[in-house]
Motif scaffolding. Structure first.
Motif, PDB file in Angstrom:
ATOM      1  N   TYR A  76     -13.875   8.890  15.038  1.00  0.00           N
ATOM      2  CA  TYR A  76     -14.602   9.172  13.802  1.00  0.00           C
ATOM      3  C   TYR A  76     -16.111   8.965  13.952  1.00  0.00           C
ATOM      4  O   TYR A  76     -16.846   9.009  12.975  1.00  0.00           O
ATOM      5  N   VAL A 246     -16.332   9.967   2.899  1.00  0.00           N
ATOM      6  CA  VAL A 246     -15.154  10.700   3.375  1.00  0.00           C
ATOM      7  C   VAL A 246     -14.098  10.608   2.281  1.00  0.00           C
ATOM      8  O   VAL A 246     -13.793   9.520   1.787  1.00  0.00           O
ATOM      9  N   ASP A 248     -10.206  11.712   0.694  1.00  0.00           N
ATOM     10  CA  ASP A 248      -8.820  12.174   0.892  1.00  0.00           C
ATOM     11  C   ASP A 248      -8.281  12.623  -0.461  1.00  0.00           C
ATOM     12  O   ASP A 248      -8.314  11.854  -1.433  1.00  0.00           O
ATOM     13  N   SER A 266      -7.365  25.025  -0.003  1.00  0.00           N
ATOM     14  CA  SER A 266      -7.753  23.765   0.627  1.00  0.00           C
ATOM     15  C   SER A 266      -9.146  23.871   1.250  1.00  0.00           C
ATOM     16  O   SER A 266      -9.984  22.974   1.087  1.00  0.00           O
ATOM     17  N   THR A 267      -9.391  24.975   1.938  1.00  0.00           N
ATOM     18  CA  THR A 267     -10.701  25.208   2.560  1.00  0.00           C
ATOM     19  C   THR A 267     -11.802  25.294   1.507  1.00  0.00           C
ATOM     20  O   THR A 267     -12.904  24.770   1.697  1.00  0.00           O
ATOM     21  N   GLU A 270     -12.712  21.798   0.263  1.00  0.00           N
ATOM     22  CA  GLU A 270     -13.564  21.129   1.245  1.00  0.00           C
ATOM     23  C   GLU A 270     -15.001  21.631   1.159  1.00  0.00           C
ATOM     24  O   GLU A 270     -15.949  20.836   1.108  1.00  0.00           O
ATOM     25  N   ASP A 281     -16.992  14.472   4.959  1.00  0.00           N
ATOM     26  CA  ASP A 281     -15.733  15.031   5.446  1.00  0.00           C
ATOM     27  C   ASP A 281     -14.685  14.958   4.333  1.00  0.00           C
ATOM     28  O   ASP A 281     -14.663  14.003   3.545  1.00  0.00           O
ATOM     29  N   HIS A 283     -10.441  15.593   3.499  1.00  0.00           N
ATOM     30  CA  HIS A 283      -9.071  15.841   3.951  1.00  0.00           C
ATOM     31  C   HIS A 283      -8.240  16.226   2.724  1.00  0.00           C
ATOM     32  O   HIS A 283      -8.092  15.425   1.801  1.00  0.00           O
ATOM     33  N   HIS A 285      -4.644  17.591   1.093  1.00  0.00           N
ATOM     34  CA  HIS A 285      -3.201  17.811   1.218  1.00  0.00           C
ATOM     35  C   HIS A 285      -2.754  18.613  -0.003  1.00  0.00           C
ATOM     36  O   HIS A 285      -3.042  18.237  -1.138  1.00  0.00           O
TER      37      HIS A 285
END
Length: 296
Positions: A76, A246, A248, A266-267, A270, A281, A283, A285
């Motif tokens: 990371y 970051v 999630d 999802s993209t 982000e 960053d 992530h 789901h």
């Protein structure tokens, strides 16, 4: 984007270098004049600046280590090096602050102290002027590169500027046949060193233990909910790698979407968070929203 973050860390080193040079010069001047004029307050302020040298060096080392790219042992990256350095600096500052309190208290109870030379007061005013301009530079730099570390250094700079003014007031006041006022000011400086150390420790330990601002989380959630195909944000968590956020996220979408459609959503999540909220960053789901009636 990542190259810009590394470039910003490089720019941030300028503020650390400036602070180090200023603190070295001022600590030498204050300690020399403090012992020469027998001013407990100025000596305490000089020791305060000596701890600031350590803190600034820690910030500089952290900024340099943080610029190291990811390797096989640090997948990371090295972003947290800056936070670890701040934690170490807080321990050193606390030790010096306690030493200032002990030595000043001992001097106070010994009694028989005379008022320090008025030159010590002028040194305090000079130090205020120097640290104020260092503060202005670091604050401007921190806003330019969006650096929490450099902004923290700027806040430390202005804190030291006000300490110097307080020191000068205590010294000038002691000239009115109140020599104890100089010692009292030294005690206040000692407490301020300890408080600054505690504040740095609390913030660094909060980040290292993955603490995160709930208001930031709510802001990210609102951003995600503006995306058309996201039906619900099921879960969202955040943590820091140095100054980099970051996130999630678990989002719910229509259950009959293809894998490609879900991936595209999802993209988009982000990309949106990175562009609108400057998240380093993300992530994501994706889960089907089984309570949705759409597509049935």
């Amino acid at each position: 984007m990542e190259e810009q973050r590394y470039h910003n860390l490089k720019l941030g080193e300028r503020g650390a270098y400036l602070s180090i040079v200023a603190y070295i010069c001022l600590s030498i001047l204050k300690l020399f004049i403090g012992y020469l004029s027998d001013s407990e307050a100025l000596k305490a302020d000089g020791l305060n600046n000596s701890t600031d040298i350590i803190a600034s060096i820690a910030v500089l080392i952290g900024l340099k280590l943080s610029r190291k790219p990811a390797d096989k042992n640090h997948k990371y990256g090295h972003w947290k090096s800056e936070t670890i350095a701040s934690l170490v600096a807080s321990f050193i500052m606390m030790a010096v602050g306690i030493q200032v309190l002990i030595s000043t208290a001992t001097s106070f109870f010994q009694g028989g102290k005379e008022s320090p030379d008025i030159m010590a007061g002028y040194v305090g005013i000079f130090s205020f002027i120097v640290m104020y301009f260092v503060y202005r530079y670091n604050k401007k730099l921190a806003l330019k590169i969006n650096s929490q570390a450099v902004m923290a250094a700027a806040k430390d700079n202005i804190s030291d500027a006000w300490v110097s003014i307080g020191t000068a007031i205590g010294i000038f006041g002691s000239q009115l046949h109140m020599p104890w006022l100089d010692t009292l000011t030294a005690l206040a400086v000692g407490f301020l060193i300890c408080k600054t150390a505690w504040d740095i420790f609390r913030e660094a330990s909060h980040d290292l233990s993955d603490g995160f601002d709930e208001n930031q989380i709510e802001m990210y959630k609102q951003t995600i909910q503006t995306i058309k195909d996201v039906q619900k944000v099921k879960d969202i968590k955040g943590r820091y790698y140095g100054n980099n956020a970051v996130v999630d996220i678990v989002i719910l979408v229509q259950p009959n979407l293809s894998l490609k459609q879900a991936h595209d959503i999802s993209t988009l999540v982000e990309k949106t968070l990175k562009e609108k909220n400057d998240v380093y960053d993300v992530h994501v789901h994706v889960e089907p929203n089984t309570t949705s009636n759409e597509g049935e």
